[in-house]
Design an enzyme around this catalytic site. Structure first.
Site, short mmCIF file in Angstrom:
data_model
loop_
_atom_site.label_atom_id
_atom_site.label_comp_id
_atom_site.label_asym_id
_atom_site.label_seq_id
_atom_site.Cartn_x
_atom_site.Cartn_y
_atom_site.Cartn_z
N LYS A 17 16.32 31.87 -28.35
CA LYS A 17 16.87 31.04 -29.43
C LYS A 17 16.79 31.77 -30.76
CE LYS A 17 14.73 27.22 -29.26
NZ LYS A 17 13.66 26.97 -30.19
N GLY A 18 15.69 32.49 -30.96
CA GLY A 18 15.51 33.24 -32.20
C GLY A 18 16.57 34.32 -32.34
N ASP A 146 9.77 18.24 -25.92
CA ASP A 146 8.35 18.45 -26.24
C ASP A 146 7.89 17.33 -27.17
OD1 ASP A 146 8.59 20.88 -24.96
OD2 ASP A 146 8.63 22.09 -26.79
N ILE A 147 6.70 16.82 -26.93
CA ILE A 147 6.17 15.74 -27.78
C ILE A 147 6.07 16.20 -29.24
CG2 ILE A 147 4.07 14.43 -28.33
CD1 ILE A 147 3.66 14.02 -25.38
N GLU A 148 5.55 17.41 -29.45
CA GLU A 148 5.34 17.87 -30.83
C GLU A 148 6.65 17.97 -31.61
OE1 GLU A 148 4.22 19.50 -28.20
OE2 GLU A 148 2.08 19.91 -28.43
N CYS A 379 -2.49 50.54 -39.51
CA CYS A 379 -3.56 49.60 -39.81
C CYS A 379 -4.84 49.96 -39.04
CB CYS A 379 -3.08 48.17 -39.56
SG CYS A 379 -3.88 46.99 -40.66
N MET A 382 -4.88 53.48 -38.27
CA MET A 382 -5.25 54.36 -39.39
C MET A 382 -6.76 54.36 -39.55
SD MET A 382 -5.87 53.60 -43.10
CE MET A 382 -5.53 54.46 -44.62
N GLU A 403 -16.29 46.06 -39.21
CA GLU A 403 -15.69 45.00 -38.40
C GLU A 403 -16.43 44.86 -37.07
OE1 GLU A 403 -11.43 45.46 -37.65
OE2 GLU A 403 -11.37 43.64 -36.44
N ARG A 468 -8.25 42.80 -43.08
CA ARG A 468 -9.42 42.34 -43.81
C ARG A 468 -10.29 43.52 -44.26
NH1 ARG A 468 -10.11 37.09 -43.06
NH2 ARG A 468 -9.23 36.99 -40.97
N HIS A 513 1.91 47.80 -42.54
CA HIS A 513 2.73 47.68 -41.32
C HIS A 513 4.19 48.03 -41.63
CE1 HIS A 513 -0.27 45.86 -38.63
NE2 HIS A 513 -0.76 45.33 -39.74
N GLU A 515 6.48 48.80 -39.68
CA GLU A 515 7.42 48.29 -38.66
C GLU A 515 8.08 46.99 -39.09
OE1 GLU A 515 4.14 48.31 -38.45
OE2 GLU A 515 3.31 46.69 -37.22
#
Ligand code: GLN
Length: 541
Positions: A17-18, A146-148, A379, A382, A403, A468, A513, A515
């Protein structure tokens, strides 16, 4: 006058769809219209930023720092129009805003309900932050039923009434499954899906029918009859061999023509030559290079959607096919696995989170450096190249990233304070995880005469971030002395943006990023250059 096209999907998910929305956007744009694409996602997360890539694929980051659905990446790649936070909204965001308003007392006296408060907030999103677009294409995530999704369908139903039918159109994407034993494409699931839409008050105006083979006229007629649309508005959407062939293919089936007919717009046929050229380059390349992607989420290609596409674009720019070898970095934690990298023409370590597999990424960076194989670190890729350089070039054996816990030399550390457009942003180690990374476009200054300067051809760039942790500038002097050049920094000189190894054929790590900003008709210079280096490498091995 801005017209709205609401795009829903039925039968099954993953119908593209996208891509269909992006392709229609590209076709309308090729007819000279100004377009904007939006996505309404029914899930409860405020944004996809906190979801695992395995759940929802890549998180696409916009210039204005929104963490959004990966479909926005398709929209940008197909139209070149930069998306914004206001182009992606979720149930979580809508409810957060409505509840915040309720607490403030904005609705004093009222009982807050899905209709009208939630649906009003959704409609407000759909129609706000626009700039004289001719068309706004608004995709509803999920599948009808879908309910949502119900409040979103109700909101677009109301929007259709309020805008008037000359400004609103409903496009429904469905599937005609092929049943081999019957030797037929089946229309029943499409009929049911349209019925489901009708039950919430939406009569689709156009059906885009995915099918793996030609849809016979008799079946188109049948769909038209049972779904209450004209036959020309039943558009076959057949499988194609590259996603960049979708605009040309849907145009040939009459998609953009039917949209114009619906709105009563007289417009000349679009010039699709740039799409045709891209398809030719993708389908008839003159050579091939093999790139190893050493990552973590290699089991789900949607997790690296933009990266995958940016590499295809690098191939388009160099007229070669880019063959990707997705390798789980964890395998390199055993030493004898490194032979898997022999013979590849380039190694790319993409972004990622968490400790699993990082030692394998460091081993891959080391292999690339020692064997003169082009290396592209993005990221986390790197950051791990910096750890590798610290350990094996600068002799800091205990180098690591905070991290993954404490270490003797945290050459990569948590960033708790930085400046954005002159405003200080602050974070703490135990703060909220959602939406608190360094996000969106930031400026970087490139060192004159460096390779990165040569690649971009300018000294000031803007690239999108989502992380981060940052390379710790306390180690900059030591690392530079050992041969790793910090060739791009934030304008205030505080945050390292790019590192490169000047004694290597092509070894670059970027904190951002790239890309996310590559387009098929405007490949990102870093990917063009990386693939060019891989082509060179292929001549050597
Ligand atoms: N995990 C690292 C950080 O948060 C890298 C993030 C990424 O690769 N996008 O800084």
């Amino acid at each position: 006058m801005t017209r709205f096209i609401f795009i829903t999907g039925g039968v099954v998910s993953s119908l593209g769809k996208g891509l269909a929305s992006a392709a229609l956007g590209a076709l309308l744009q090729a007819r000279g219209f100004k377009v904007r694409l939006r996505k309404l996602d029914p899930y409860i997360n405020v944004d996809p930023g906190t979801m695992s890539p395995y759940q929802h694929g890549e998180v696409y980051v916009t210039d204005d720092g929104a963490e959004t659905d990966l479909d926005l990446g398709h929209y940008e790649r197909f139209t070149g129009v930069s998306s914004r936070q206001s182009d992606n909204v979720t149930t979580g965001r809508i409810y957060s805003e409505v509840i915040a308003k309720e607490r403030r007392g904005d609705y004093l006296g009222a009982t807050i309900q899905v209709i009208p408060h939630i649906t009003d907030a959704i409609k407000n999103y759909v129609t706000s932050n626009l700039e004289d677009e001719d068309f706004v294409l608004c995709e509803i995530g999920g599948t009808v039923g879908d309910i949502e999704g119900l409040p979103f369908l109700e909101a677009i139903r109301q929007a259709g009434n309020e805008l008037g039918r000359d400004r609103a159109m409903y496009l429904h994407l469905t599937l005609l499954p092929y049943i081999p034993t019957a030797g037929e494409l089946k229309t029943k699931p499409t009929q049911h899906s349209v019925k489901e839409l009708l039950s919430v008050g939406i009569q689709p105006d156009l059906l885009l029918c995915r099918a793996e083979q030609e849809i016979p006229e008799s079946e188109r007629r049948k769909i038209a009859l049972f779904c209450n649309v004209i036959q020309e508005a039943v558009i076959p959407a057949l499988d194609v061999n590259t996603i960049y062939a979708v605009p040309v293919s849907y145009h040939a089936e009459g998609l953009d023509e039917q949209v114009c007919r619906y709105f009563g717009i007289d417009s000349a046929a679009p010039d699709l030559s740039r799409w045709q050229e891209i398809v030719e380059r993708v389908t008839a390349p003159e050579g091939e290079v093999k790139i190893a992607i050493v990552g973590k989420y290699t089991g789900l290609l949607d997790a690296y959607k933009s990266l995958n596409e940016a590499l295809v674009h690098g191939g388009i720019a160099n007229n070669v096919k880019v063959k990707l070898d997705w390798i789980d970095s964890e395998i390199f934690e055993s030493e004898d696995a490194i032979h898997n990298l022999e013979g590849v023409h380039g190694i790319l370590v993409p972004g990622g989170f968490g400790e699993r597999g990082v030692e394998g990424k460091i081993a891959a960076a080391r292999f690339a450096r020692e064997h003169n194989v082009p290396y592209f670190g993005i990221c986390l890729g790197m950051q791990m190249a910096v750890v590798e350089a610290a350990r094996h070039m600068a002799g800091l054996e205990g180098a690591g990233s905070s991290e993954f816990g404490t270490c003797a030399d945290p050459v990569v550390g948590l960033m708790t304070e930085w400046a954005r457009d002159g405003v200080i942003e602050k974070r703490t180690a135990d703060g909220d995880k959602g939406g608190t990374m360094r996000l969106g476009a930031y400026e970087a200054s490139l060192r004159k005469g460096s390779r990165i300067h040569e690649i971009y051809g300018e000294t000031t760039i803007h690239e999108r971030h989502r992380h981060r942790y940052e390379v710790n500038t306390n180690y900059k002097g030591q690392l530079e002395k050992s041969g790793l050049l910090f060739s791009g920094m934030s304008p205030d000189g505080v945050l390292p943006e790019i590192v490169e190894n000047p004694d290597h054929p092509w070894f670059i790590g970027v904190q951002f990023h790239p890309e996310l900003k590559s387009r098929p008709f405007d490949p990102h210079p870093l990917f063009t250059s990386f693939i060019a280096a891989a082509v060179e490498q292929s001549r050597l091995v």
